[in-house]
Design an enzyme around this catalytic site. Structure first.
Site, PDB file in Angstrom:
ATOM      1  N   CYS A  94      14.608  48.381  39.538  1.00  0.00           N
ATOM      2  CA  CYS A  94      13.555  47.979  40.476  1.00  0.00           C
ATOM      3  C   CYS A  94      13.560  48.882  41.709  1.00  0.00           C
ATOM      4  O   CYS A  94      12.495  49.304  42.191  1.00  0.00           O
ATOM      5  CB  CYS A  94      13.747  46.528  40.885  1.00  0.00           C
ATOM      6  SG  CYS A  94      13.748  45.406  39.478  1.00  0.00           S
ATOM      7  N   GLU A 110       9.715  43.660  35.781  1.00  0.00           N
ATOM      8  CA  GLU A 110       9.031  44.319  36.898  1.00  0.00           C
ATOM      9  C   GLU A 110       7.587  44.663  36.514  1.00  0.00           C
ATOM     10  O   GLU A 110       6.664  44.515  37.316  1.00  0.00           O
ATOM     11  CB  GLU A 110       9.789  45.589  37.287  1.00  0.00           C
ATOM     12  CG  GLU A 110       9.273  46.256  38.553  1.00  0.00           C
ATOM     13  CD  GLU A 110       9.537  45.433  39.799  1.00  0.00           C
ATOM     14  OE1 GLU A 110       8.588  45.246  40.588  1.00  0.00           O
ATOM     15  OE2 GLU A 110      10.684  44.984  39.993  1.00  0.00           O
TER      16      GLU A 110
END
Length: 597
Positions: A197, A270
């Site tokens: 991320c 994500e």
């Protein structure tokens, strides 16, 4: 057919050597390819840490995130403020979980330097939350009252906090993580769920900052871009990765597999996070959005050699011919008389040298003295007629040489089954032809001498629905006579086949055409299609196209520009002969643009 096997740098993309499927190539070719693949693998990966290797391995997911409608709209600056407000509310919840996870990892680490690094990273997240707070204050937004947390956000934060607490799927026993040494593994696992991320946001920040005509003073979300493209955030992403590498040094292979699964799961979550953000506006992506099978027909065209494949098909056919050719003059009388293997190798070498010399001369001769200021399709077509004559002459030489004589069709089919295709190519085509909600057809237009090779390659990938338009071998029984049934051997032939296919479509539906190619031979088709996508970086394609006024635009930046101009009243305005072609580095970009995640 362009004999690109003979030209410099025939391999456009080097795959990982371990993924190469076996084929009976001659030893001198095998060793050459093997050395090149191994050196590339050593150069690309020997110095890379665990986090970098995972980022490279799961690059496809980062591309899907980059092409998400929300991200394209954000990059363009025309994202509706309500969408951005909702995103900020989700991201605040996301960042609070990040800060908590860093704190948990710090408690698990047993090295003072590691603890300090994790503490610094937690402080960076808290600073990021302050930045979000300033944006919230600027718009007078009450996060608690105005926005609920969506399920995609909850799924990631629950996954992250469960990992940070040691509840990790795949571990045989979480009870073994009680000792300080074992708890250090939890810190590694946690960073495995956070590093992708951090790297993804750093990646997107840099991509946004690199966009042409980027004007910080007018972009409404410049604070967001400045933060994630800043040296400070880039350093934080790198620090997270370096800590992951350090904490993973003592882990077993099984434990590293767990980290890899966590990394991949985080990347997928994500992408879900970005795609779940609501949009209150039309978007340019994906291309198939709003597709109605009853009214619309998507026609996708693709080149084959080095667009879909790692090696040019002429190389494969040459290798089959050399391997199966007789080693002595004692040949059965009832079989087609063939050239000896040694003579065949020498003949290929001579053809190679002559083709290379004449190809370069031909390209030079068709180039205009000065670069055209405006795109001129007519002049380009006239120039490529000269190249077409050259390709026809080169093919005639191949036939007359007899090098293609005596190849068994079963050997060709086996080679096709083992042909290495570009990563993501077959997955894209499969998603197109197997989608019942998509009225789409796929046509392969190729200079390949032998359409059976192409059909075998796609058939082995369960892609029998694709229509192949290529040249064909002439056979006596199951053995090639050395002749070629010529159907598509030049840029002019290709564009004529392109037009014929569209003219022969028996429906009255609205058609959207996409052409995917990589060479000069594809240039006319690329330009006539509504969307022309160039895979790779052919220097001759770019040089010739540029001289005739063609613009080559990276697909991502091209989509961001189109999104800036896109609103409720406008149309996507994809139209052929615009003089603009879009460049990509992988099939993942094609997939993300055309189909979405």
């Amino acid at each position: 057919m362009r004999m690109r096997w003979f030209l410099p740098n025939p391999i456009k993309t080097l795959p990982t050597f371990n993924n190469i499927r076996s084929i009976s190539f001659p030893s001198f070719v095998r060793s050459s390819f093997r050395n090149r693949f191994q050196m590339a693998a050593i150069h690309n990966h020997s110095e890379a840490g665990l986090a970098k290797r995972f980022w490279i391995k799961f690059n496809r997911e980062s591309i899907f995130a980059m092409y998400a409608p929300f991200v394209i709209s954000l990059a363009s600056g025309n994202l509706k403020i309500d969408s951005f407000r909702h995103y900020i509310a989700q991201d605040v919840h996301f960042l609070r979980a990040f800060a908590q996870a860093y704190e948990s990892a710090e408690e698990c680490a047993d090295d003072d330097d590691d603890k300090l690094g994790l503490s610094q990273l937690r402080k960076t997240v808290l600073e990021e939350l302050k930045m979000h707070g300033s944006l919230v204050e600027e718009w007078g937004l009450d996060l608690a009252k105005e926005h609920s947390i969506n399920s995609a956000t909850v799924k990631y934060t629950d996954f992250l906090l469960a990992t940070a607490s040691g509840k990790i799927e795949g571990l045989k026993s979480s009870a073994k993580l009680a000792t300080p040494f074992e708890k250090t593994k939890i810190a590694a696992y946690t960073l495995g769920a956070m590093a992708p991320c951090m790297r993804l946001y750093a990646f997107l920040g840099k991509k946004f900052k690199e966009l042409p005509d980027s004007n910080e003073s007018t972009h409404p979300y410049s604070k967001w871009i400045d933060n994630y493209s800043s040296d400070g955030f880039q350093a934080s992403a790198l620090q997270t990765e370096e800590l992951l590498d350090k904490l993973s040094i003592t882990l077993t292979g099984e434990e590293l597999d767990v980290i890899e699964k966590l990394y991949y799961q985080a990347m997928k979550l994500e992408i879900d996070f970005f795609t779940a953000q609501p949009l209150f506006q039309p978007t340019i992506v994906p291309l198939t959005k709003g597709h109605n099978p009853e009214d619309d027909h998507i026609v996708i065209f693709s080149d084959f050699d080095l667009t879909c494949t790692v090696l040019d098909s002429s190389a494969i056919l040459a290798e089959i011919a050399i391997v199966t050719a007789p080693k002595s003059d004692n040949q059965p009388e009832d079989q087609i008389t063939r050239m000896l293997s040694s003579d065949l190798r020498n003949t290929w070498s001579s053809l190679s040298k002559l083709y290379t010399e004449e190809y370069e001369q031909c390209i030079e001769s068709i180039m205009p003295a000065n670069r055209l200021e405006n795109f001129d399709y007519k002049e380009l077509s006239m120039a490529l007629e000269q190249l077409s004559k050259f390709e026809n002459s080169a093919n005639n030489r191949v036939v007359e040489s007899g090098v293609l004589k005596g190849i068994n069709i079963e050997d060709i089919k086996r080679a096709g089954e083992r042909l290495i295709l570009q990563d993501g190519c077959t997955d894209f085509f499969r998603r197109v032809v197997k989608n019942e909600n998509l009225n789409a057809s796929v046509h392969v237009l190729s200079y390949c001498w032998c359409g059976d090779l192409i059909r075998s390659a796609f058939s082995s990938a369960d892609l029998n629905e694709m229509d192949v338009h290529a040249n064909e071998f002439s056979y006596e029984g199951s053995v090639s006579t050395g002749d070629i049934v010529k159907k598509v051997e030049s840029p002019i032939d290709k564009v004529q086949a392109f037009r014929n296919i569209l003219e022969n479509c028996k429906d009255d539906k609205k058609k959207l055409t996409v052409y995917i190619g990589d060479s000069v031979g594809d240039l006319l088709c690329l330009l006539e299609a509504d969307v022309g996508i160039v895979v790779g970086s052919s220097s001759s394609l770019r040089t010739i196209g540029t001289q005739f006024g063609v613009s080559f635009v990276p697909l991502f930046s091209g989509l961001v520009k189109k999104q800036k101009e896109y609103n409720e009243e406008s149309s996507s305005n994809w139209k052929g002969l615009s003089g603009t072609l879009y460049t990509v580095t992988s099939w993942a970009e094609v997939h993300a643009f055309v189909l979405g995640c």
